[in-house]
Design a protein around this motif. Structure first.
Motif, PDB file in Angstrom:
ATOM      1  N   LEU A 122      -1.098  -4.478   0.438  1.00 52.83           N
ATOM      2  CA  LEU A 122      -0.233  -5.520   0.223  1.00 52.83           C
ATOM      3  C   LEU A 122       0.703  -5.164  -0.849  1.00 52.83           C
ATOM      4  O   LEU A 122       0.232  -4.679  -1.880  1.00 52.83           O
ATOM      5  CB  LEU A 122      -1.065  -6.751  -0.099  1.00 52.83           C
ATOM      6  N   GLN A 123       2.163  -5.613  -0.764  1.00 57.44           N
ATOM      7  CA  GLN A 123       2.964  -5.249  -1.918  1.00 57.44           C
ATOM      8  C   GLN A 123       3.365  -6.209  -2.916  1.00 57.44           C
ATOM      9  O   GLN A 123       4.139  -6.232  -3.697  1.00 57.44           O
ATOM     10  CB  GLN A 123       4.556  -4.726  -0.956  1.00 57.44           C
ATOM     11  N   LEU A 124       2.379  -7.214  -2.768  1.00 57.56           N
ATOM     12  CA  LEU A 124       2.379  -8.168  -3.746  1.00 57.56           C
ATOM     13  C   LEU A 124       1.150  -9.127  -4.047  1.00 57.56           C
ATOM     14  O   LEU A 124       0.112  -8.809  -3.208  1.00 57.56           O
ATOM     15  CB  LEU A 124       3.544  -9.545  -3.479  1.00 57.56           C
ATOM     16  N   PRO A 125       0.640  -9.718  -5.157  1.00 53.27           N
ATOM     17  CA  PRO A 125      -0.464 -10.438  -5.346  1.00 53.27           C
ATOM     18  C   PRO A 125      -0.813 -11.384  -4.264  1.00 53.27           C
ATOM     19  O   PRO A 125       0.190 -12.059  -3.469  1.00 53.27           O
ATOM     20  CB  PRO A 125      -0.231 -11.030  -6.676  1.00 53.27           C
ATOM     21  N   THR A 126      -1.929 -11.472  -4.022  1.00 55.25           N
ATOM     22  CA  THR A 126      -2.376 -12.171  -2.908  1.00 55.25           C
ATOM     23  C   THR A 126      -1.876 -13.655  -3.036  1.00 55.25           C
ATOM     24  O   THR A 126      -1.569 -14.477  -2.093  1.00 55.25           O
ATOM     25  CB  THR A 126      -3.831 -12.153  -2.809  1.00 55.25           C
ATOM     26  N   SER A 127      -2.024 -14.137  -4.312  1.00 54.05           N
ATOM     27  CA  SER A 127      -1.547 -15.480  -4.599  1.00 54.05           C
ATOM     28  C   SER A 127       0.065 -15.578  -4.099  1.00 54.05           C
ATOM     29  O   SER A 127       0.099 -16.664  -3.409  1.00 54.05           O
ATOM     30  CB  SER A 127      -1.828 -16.024  -6.157  1.00 54.05           C
TER      31      SER A 127
END
Length: 148
Positions: A122-127
């Motif tokens: 994933l290229q960004l935080p889960t939140s």
């Protein structure tokens, strides 16, 4: 520009700087629900918000590294053509890999869909991923219901 490879180290907790251990404590408070906001969590552990935000995406308890790679997201989607396709494209565009899809039959114009997603790339935080997913046209609700 090629993506820089992440490097991980296994470090004994007692030699970590206090700001790192307090960041871990604050994250635990947020995950357990003992603190509802970052402000509340950092106040409880005696840490500045800037230190929390500096370290929060780079430190994890050792046993959570693999567990956090797979999440299950439950969503309420409007029953319109192309909504599920848009969700799946969104996941793929952000580096997620859909492992399973479960969908109920639409009732009253709404269907429940549960996706198991490998978030290892994933290229960004889960939140942030969840916030953006929830903002998609046709997505009425999106929550993480499981990890691991």
């Amino acid at each position: 520009m090629p993506k820089q490879e992440e490097v991980f180290y296994l470090i004994r907790a007692d030699i970590l700087p206090e700001s790192i251990t307090k960041t871990i404590e604050a994250k635990k408070l947020l995950e357990s629900g003992e603190a509802e906001t970052v402000h509340e969590a950092v106040d409880k552990v005696g840490l500045s918000r800037s230190a929390y935000y500096k370290y929060k995406d780079g430190i994890f308890p050792f046993n959570s590294m693999m567990r956090e790679m797979i999440i299950t997201v439950s969503m309420n989607l409007e029953h319109r053509s192309g909504i599920l396709s848009r969700v799946l494209s969104f996941v793929a565009d952000r580096g997620g890999n859909v492992l399973t899809i479960n969908q109920t039959i639409p009732l009253q114009g709404m269907a429940n869909v549960a996706l198991s997603i490998d978030t290892g790339n994933l290229q960004l935080p889960t939140s942030e991923f969840l916030d953006e997913l929830q903002d998609l046209d046709g997505v009425k609700r999106a929550v993480i219901v499981g990890r691991g």
